[in-house]
Write a protein that holds these residues in place. Structure first.
Motif, PDB file in Angstrom:
ATOM      1  N   ILE A 400       7.841   7.727   2.338  1.00 30.55           N
ATOM      2  CA  ILE A 400       6.431   7.943   1.980  1.00 30.55           C
ATOM      3  C   ILE A 400       5.584   7.368   3.101  1.00 30.55           C
ATOM      4  O   ILE A 400       5.726   6.197   3.462  1.00 30.55           O
ATOM      5  CB  ILE A 400       6.097   7.303   0.627  1.00 30.55           C
ATOM      6  N   ARG A 401       4.702   8.215   3.663  1.00 24.17           N
ATOM      7  CA  ARG A 401       3.910   7.827   4.824  1.00 24.17           C
ATOM      8  C   ARG A 401       2.446   7.551   4.495  1.00 24.17           C
ATOM      9  O   ARG A 401       1.753   6.922   5.288  1.00 24.17           O
ATOM     10  CB  ARG A 401       3.972   8.942   5.885  1.00 24.17           C
ATOM     11  N   ALA A 402       1.981   8.085   3.369  1.00 24.37           N
ATOM     12  CA  ALA A 402       0.578   7.897   2.987  1.00 24.37           C
ATOM     13  C   ALA A 402       0.523   7.469   1.531  1.00 24.37           C
ATOM     14  O   ALA A 402       1.265   7.994   0.694  1.00 24.37           O
ATOM     15  CB  ALA A 402      -0.219   9.178   3.188  1.00 24.37           C
ATOM     16  N   MET A 403      -0.359   6.517   1.220  1.00 25.55           N
ATOM     17  CA  MET A 403      -0.540   6.092  -0.168  1.00 25.55           C
ATOM     18  C   MET A 403      -2.012   5.816  -0.413  1.00 25.55           C
ATOM     19  O   MET A 403      -2.698   5.204   0.403  1.00 25.55           O
ATOM     20  CB  MET A 403       0.293   4.853  -0.487  1.00 25.55           C
ATOM     21  N   TRP A 404      -2.450   6.288  -1.592  1.00 30.05           N
ATOM     22  CA  TRP A 404      -3.815   6.036  -2.044  1.00 30.05           C
ATOM     23  C   TRP A 404      -3.696   5.172  -3.287  1.00 30.05           C
ATOM     24  O   TRP A 404      -3.169   5.585  -4.314  1.00 30.05           O
ATOM     25  CB  TRP A 404      -4.503   7.353  -2.355  1.00 30.05           C
ATOM     26  N   VAL A 405      -4.169   3.922  -3.208  1.00 32.33           N
ATOM     27  CA  VAL A 405      -4.138   2.962  -4.304  1.00 32.33           C
ATOM     28  C   VAL A 405      -5.520   2.901  -4.933  1.00 32.33           C
ATOM     29  O   VAL A 405      -6.521   2.749  -4.220  1.00 32.33           O
ATOM     30  CB  VAL A 405      -3.715   1.568  -3.806  1.00 32.33           C
ATOM     31  N   MET A 406      -5.579   3.013  -6.259  1.00 25.98           N
ATOM     32  CA  MET A 406      -6.858   3.004  -6.955  1.00 25.98           C
ATOM     33  C   MET A 406      -6.865   1.940  -8.046  1.00 25.98           C
ATOM     34  O   MET A 406      -6.013   1.947  -8.936  1.00 25.98           O
ATOM     35  CB  MET A 406      -7.130   4.366  -7.604  1.00 25.98           C
ATOM     36  N   ALA A 407      -7.811   1.013  -7.960  1.00 19.76           N
ATOM     37  CA  ALA A 407      -8.144   0.083  -9.048  1.00 19.76           C
ATOM     38  C   ALA A 407      -6.986  -0.792  -9.485  1.00 19.76           C
ATOM     39  O   ALA A 407      -6.855  -1.115 -10.662  1.00 19.76           O
ATOM     40  CB  ALA A 407      -8.697   0.863 -10.254  1.00 19.76           C
ATOM     41  N   THR A 408      -6.154  -1.210  -8.541  1.00 22.48           N
ATOM     42  CA  THR A 408      -5.060  -2.108  -8.897  1.00 22.48           C
ATOM     43  C   THR A 408      -4.667  -2.936  -7.681  1.00 22.48           C
ATOM     44  O   THR A 408      -5.128  -2.675  -6.568  1.00 22.48           O
ATOM     45  CB  THR A 408      -3.865  -1.329  -9.471  1.00 22.48           C
ATOM     46  N   ASN A 409      -3.786  -3.911  -7.892  1.00 21.19           N
ATOM     47  CA  ASN A 409      -3.496  -4.930  -6.891  1.00 21.19           C
ATOM     48  C   ASN A 409      -1.979  -5.099  -6.748  1.00 21.19           C
ATOM     49  O   ASN A 409      -1.431  -6.140  -7.107  1.00 21.19           O
ATOM     50  CB  ASN A 409      -4.159  -6.243  -7.332  1.00 21.19           C
ATOM     51  N   PRO A 410      -1.270  -4.070  -6.259  1.00 21.93           N
ATOM     52  CA  PRO A 410       0.201  -4.118  -6.261  1.00 21.93           C
ATOM     53  C   PRO A 410       0.797  -5.227  -5.415  1.00 21.93           C
ATOM     54  O   PRO A 410       1.934  -5.643  -5.662  1.00 21.93           O
ATOM     55  CB  PRO A 410       0.597  -2.730  -5.726  1.00 21.93           C
ATOM     56  N   ALA A 411       0.067  -5.731  -4.427  1.00 28.13           N
ATOM     57  CA  ALA A 411       0.595  -6.811  -3.606  1.00 28.13           C
ATOM     58  C   ALA A 411       0.717  -8.113  -4.370  1.00 28.13           C
ATOM     59  O   ALA A 411       1.326  -9.072  -3.893  1.00 28.13           O
ATOM     60  CB  ALA A 411      -0.278  -7.026  -2.366  1.00 28.13           C
ATOM     61  N   VAL A 412       0.150  -8.174  -5.580  1.00 27.39           N
ATOM     62  CA  VAL A 412       0.308  -9.327  -6.458  1.00 27.39           C
ATOM     63  C   VAL A 412       1.193  -8.983  -7.653  1.00 27.39           C
ATOM     64  O   VAL A 412       2.073  -9.743  -8.031  1.00 27.39           O
ATOM     65  CB  VAL A 412      -1.060  -9.838  -6.964  1.00 27.39           C
TER      66      VAL A 412
END
Length: 895
Positions: A400-412
């Motif tokens: 996966i080369r592109a990601m759009w993250v919306m309204a969340t905090n996955p790094a935590v």
């Protein structure tokens, strides 16, 4: 009425942005960007009640941490403000280039239960219907996806059968893996009302004795991961006692004989259940007899069941018992999933999970074709996408080369969070739609940050745990260049050449299309049908009152309960009881990692604190990231209560304050999930948790990560209060939180008294400081005053004698107040007022000292405390703690 009298502020009925209870809220804007809040007495979910978080919503509306304009990462790694056209053109061009070079499945969307249904709908439509990537998943994967998987396997549909009204009429409520008193307090008060008024019994099944257990009739502290054995044993008990409803099973259920034989293999008798669960046989027998002999039983569960590598089977084991007895779809009985997020259910409705299409449809050939025709989708996906943990693995592997993250905090929030953050930083195109800058995911340096509307500015719908659709209405205008998520997505779709399918005048048109799809070629064959709303115009949408789906065209008032007629959505309209895998701990502790880490929430905070962390009231109850463990384990590992410990797993580590809690079983630990690198120096629990997932749901195990623990010693501990952000030097342990009047940090350090004094003189200049220095004793106290007003204060003391800050905080709270005595302040006294002590009741700001004083003065019960101080009379989540304070006061008096 006088014509020149000011108009009364407009009151907007909306929905709380926190848990899945879905409480109705009345917001009254103040005209200055803030608002006051009360519970909506007409909303059936909460009937006017709000919990501590809902009561403090007014403290979370500031613009100080907001993203207000589109931002683009520059070559130096910082961000430049750009126009919407530049940002949207670049995002669309980047997606096109990656799809052309690597295929559309090199693109992924990671969404959130914080999105509104309309936002979710267009994101899924764009990705799965038009870009052609199935890789769309959501942070709800971490919340309730095991329930989704179990319900689809057993019921043939992702259907919650019951309603909150069942908590009012049940005679037995069994809470499994749910600290309901803290995590769903408004519902817990409803259960307690039933207990008080009707005599309902409450049973808690949990490895940890929580605040919920303190207000229960029976508590079973079973081993982590042993839920399947307990409920398999219950099924065997029901069969052996002749309590299976054979007529109901014959008419409406398949697979009973196989499921019962499987249950006998897992739990042939109570002795086997005792070995598996660690419970005494007589306790198990008492629970089985109570469940079996009480016709009106609601079994409710939350993350303790879902967040497991065997979560789907745990839910199925509960469903099997209700199906075997026909206790489903009728008032006062049934299985009930307590959802964690405000719109996790809405995300499920529109296909926000990677293994679902829109309107609760899956990936059958006929379902794919149906959605394709309805959407007129040129690139409809043909197979399931990657679930959250696997999706981030694919990012790390560059599939996966592109990601759009919306309204969340996955790094935590995702497990193995350090790996997640590193993977995100390596994307060719990383886009984040966000409303705050205080988000650890932004540390992975997205190429574009798009300013999305915050809760008070959003307009749309959400669905709560009981399938109730409610309107979320904006009561604040959009600040800066902020835009709704649905608008941002549709603008990108237009630039990708799909504008004809994404031309919406507003969220009302999106909702109407969503409703029409739910009814398209349905005819009662699918559970989710809100076709009764397909014709809603803007006026009807704006006036929409809370309603439980399904809402088919012929039932516009909705349907409270499902399956009461025995008609499910499996083959032949029957439910399918499922055999279960033999239960085992998701992970076994070993010599290197001898303890199991359980994770969860605290009473007054939410997710990664990007909202609740702005509230001084919510930050007052539990101020520091901590690890709770049994007192015997504190001794075993050489720890000190109130000291510090380093936790390590195979994935990462953290440094936390040590809390003795004999409600935690020996061999286990508990740590809250909320702290991030934004709010603490070393407390991201996601960095420790393992990425082991349930084979059906893909939900990660968050309740049993093997860890090691060791003591960490610091020479000094202290606190700093400052009107402006106050960064401490590297190497110091700290926890940051909002306080009235500014910011507070609790810290621990090996730095000397002279080093801390030099820090304060460098920051503020020696002429504004009043200092008390005790080099021999290791103490330092400093107040920074300008024109008699307190700008900052720092207290330092030797470790183990950490200074308390409650009194100093009360002086600091008013930025305009003059400090009458600097020496009294540095002595920790408030010359003009009393010391409230640590906050116990966040709803009304009642401190420990006031509650203790009331008990000493003669109050005998928590109810009397409520009459005198109001503490515990709103959401009630502090009542267990108030009762403990009363018990301690009585014990001291008796001594």
């Amino acid at each position: 009425m006088r014509h020149d009298a000011p108009l009364a502020p407009a009151v907007t009925c909306t929905t709380c942005p926190y848990c899945g209870v879905g409480c109705g809220v009345k917001a009254t804007p103040d005209g200055l960007g803030g608002a006051s809040f009360t519970g909506d007495a007409d909303h059936p979910a909460n009937r006017g009640r709000l919990c501590s978080k809902g009561s403090a919503l007014g403290e979370t509306l500031g613009l100080g941490s907001r993203v207000l304009y589109p931002l683009k990462r520059n070559a130096a790694g910082s961000y430049d403000r750009v126009s919407w056209d530049e940002a949207l053109d670049a995002v669309a061009a980047g997606l096109q280039a990656i799809a052309a070079g690597h295929g559309p499945e090199a693109i992924a969307f990671y969404l959130s239960g914080q999105l509104l249904t309309e936002d979710y709908y267009v994101a899924n439509k764009l990705a799965k219907g038009f870009i052609g990537t199935p890789h769309v998943d959501t942070n709800s994967r971490l919340c309730m996806s095991s329930t989704v998987a179990a319900q689809r396997r057993v019921f043939g549909s992702d259907t919650v059968p019951g309603a909150y009204e069942d908590f009012d009429s049940a005679d037995l409520i069994v809470l499994v893996g749910s600290n309901t008193a803290w995590c769903h307090p408004v519902l817990f008060r409803r259960m307690q009302d039933n207990r008080r008024e009707r005599g309902a019994r409450i049973v808690v099944l949990d490895p940890r004795v929580t605040a919920t257990a303190e207000d229960a009739d029976m508590v079973l502290t079973l081993k982590p991961g042993s839920d399947v054995a307990l409920f398999a044993g219950l099924l065997v008990h029901l069969a052996d006692r002749g309590l299976v409803d054979r007529t109901y099973v014959a008419r409406h259920v398949s697979g009973f004989d196989e499921a019962l034989a499987n249950a006998r293999d897992i739990a042939p008798d109570i002795t086997a259940v005792s070995v598996a669960t660690g419970l005494k046989p007589e306790v198990i027998a008492a629970f089985y007899e109570l469940w079996a002999s009480t016709p009106h039983v609601v079994t409710a569960w939350s993350q303790g069941v879902n967040q497991s590598a065997q979560g789907t089977d745990k839910v199925a084991a509960i469903l099997n018992c209700h199906l075997a007895t026909g206790r489903i779809g009728r008032p006062g009985c049934g299985p009930f999933s307590l959802t964690g997020q405000p719109n996790a259910m809405g995300g499920r409705e529109v296909g926000g999970l990677a293994n679902m299409l829109a309107a609760h449809m899956g990936y059958g050939a006929d379902e794919i074709d149906r959605v394709r025709r309805f959407w007129r989708a040129p690139h409809i996906v043909r197979h399931e996408g990657l679930k959250a943990v696997q999706m981030l693995d694919a990012v790390a592997e560059r599939r996966i080369r592109a990601m759009w993250v919306m309204a969340t905090n996955p790094a935590v929030s995702l497990p193995n969070a350090d790996k997640v953050r590193a993977a995100l930083a390596g994307l060719d195109l990383f886009v984040v739609s966000e409303n705050v800058l205080s988000n650890d995911t932004l540390a992975a340096r997205p190429h574009y940050i798009l300013p999305a509307a915050a809760w008070g500015e959003k307009d749309g719908t959400v669905t709560n745990s009981e399938r109730r659709i409610s309107r979320q209405r904006a009561f604040l205008s959009l600040p800066g260049e902020v835009r709704p998520d649905w608008w941002i997505i549709c603008e990108v779709a237009r630039r990708l050449g799909f504008g004809e399918a994404f031309t919406y005048a507003g969220p009302h048109e999106i909702y109407a299309e969503h409703a029409a799809l739910s009814a398209f070629e349905n005819d009662g064959t699918r559970d989710f049908d809100i076709g009764g709303h397909a014709g809603l115009g803007k006026a009807g949408y704006d006036g929409l009152t809370p309603v439980q789906w399904p809402v088919p065209a012929h039932r516009p008032q909705g349907i409270a309960r499902l399956f009461g007629d025995g008609n499910f959505f499996g083959p032949g309209r029957r439910a399918q009881m499922r055999p279960l895998a033999a239960p085992k701990l998701a992970s076994e502790a070993d010599e290197a990692f001898p303890l199991l880490l359980n994770t969860g929430r605290v009473r007054d905070h939410w997710h990664t604190m990007t909202r609740t962390g702005l509230s001084p009231r919510l930050s007052a109850h539990i101020a520091e990231p901590s690890v709770s463990l049994h007192s015997s384990e504190i001794t075993r590992f050489g720890l000190l209560e109130g000291g510090f410990a380093h936790l390590a797993s195979a994935q990462g580590g953290a440094v936390l304050k040590v809390v003795a809690d004999d409600g935690v079983s020996p061999g286990d630990l508990f740590a809250p999930i909320h702290w991030s690198d934004e709010t603490a120096s070393a407390a991201r629990i996601g960095a420790l948790t393992q990425p082991l997932c349930d084979p059906f749901s893909g939900q990660p195990e968050m309740k049993a990560t093997p860890v090691a623990i060791r003591p960490v010693a610091y020479r000094f501990e202290g606190f700093v209060l400052s009107r402006q952000p106050f960064a401490l030097p590297a190497g110091i342990w700290w926890s940051r939180l909002a306080v009235q009047g500014g910011e507070g940090r609790l810290f621990a350090s090996d730095a000397s008294v002279d080093a801390i004094a030099a820090l304060m003189r460098e920051r503020f200049g020696a002429e504004e400081l009043t200092e008390l220095i005790d080099r021999d004793g290791g103490g330092y106290r400093c107040a920074v005053l300008r024109e008699g007003r307190l700008l900052a204060v720092i207290f330092l003391a030797p470790a183990g004698r950490a200074p308390l800050w409650d009194t100093v905080k009360s002086v600091f709270a008013d930025p305009a107040a003059a400090v009458p005595s600097r020496l009294a302040l540095l002595a920790g006294r408030n010359p003009g007022g009393s010391d409230p002590g640590p906050t116990i009741c966040a709803c009304f700001g009642v401190g420990l000292n006031a509650i203790r004083a009331a008990f000493v003065a003669g109050a005998a019960t928590a109810e009397e405390i409520g009459v005198q101080l109001k503490a515990g009379t709103n959401c009630g989540s502090c009542l267990p703690e108030i009762r403990r304070i009363g018990a301690q006061a009585r014990a001291i008096e008796a001594a």
